[in-house]
Design an enzyme around this catalytic site. Sequence first.
Site, short mmCIF file in Angstrom:
data_model
loop_
_atom_site.label_atom_id
_atom_site.label_comp_id
_atom_site.label_asym_id
_atom_site.label_seq_id
_atom_site.Cartn_x
_atom_site.Cartn_y
_atom_site.Cartn_z
N LYS A 298 0.82 -1.22 0.00
CA LYS A 298 0.00 0.00 0.00
C LYS A 298 0.85 1.27 0.00
O LYS A 298 0.33 2.36 -0.16
CB LYS A 298 -0.94 0.01 1.20
N CYS A 299 2.15 1.10 0.18
CA CYS A 299 3.07 2.23 0.27
C CYS A 299 3.75 2.45 -1.08
O CYS A 299 4.41 1.56 -1.61
CB CYS A 299 4.12 1.95 1.34
N SER A 300 3.62 3.66 -1.63
CA SER A 300 4.20 3.94 -2.95
C SER A 300 5.73 3.83 -2.92
O SER A 300 6.33 3.33 -3.87
CB SER A 300 3.77 5.31 -3.45
#
Length: 113
Positions: free
Chosen positions: A9-11
Amino acid sequence: MVTIYHNNKCSKSRQTLELLREKGEELQVVEYLKDTPSAEELKVVLRKLGLKPEQVLRKGEQVYKEKFAGKSYSDEEWLQIMAANPILIERPIVVKGDKATLGRPPEKVLDIL
């Protein structure tokens, strides 16, 4: 073998993973929110990072603000807290051999390859 402690979920974590794949590294992807490292595993990774537990805490997370902000804990206590609340672990952490780094910015991982 390169290990990445990853949160999809973390770019920044996704960008770091893509960079490692582009470099052709053999990867072990640890989705640490699902496959949470133990306090002892975290201690080993932090030793390779050269950082203390409090230095890799995500202090903007709601659970940190509600339960831990403004409180003082020993390194061992922080390790236990991080193992119990993996959302608090900064990401991504990339480990290769006896070296590790935070992938912030993602290009920083090139230093340990």
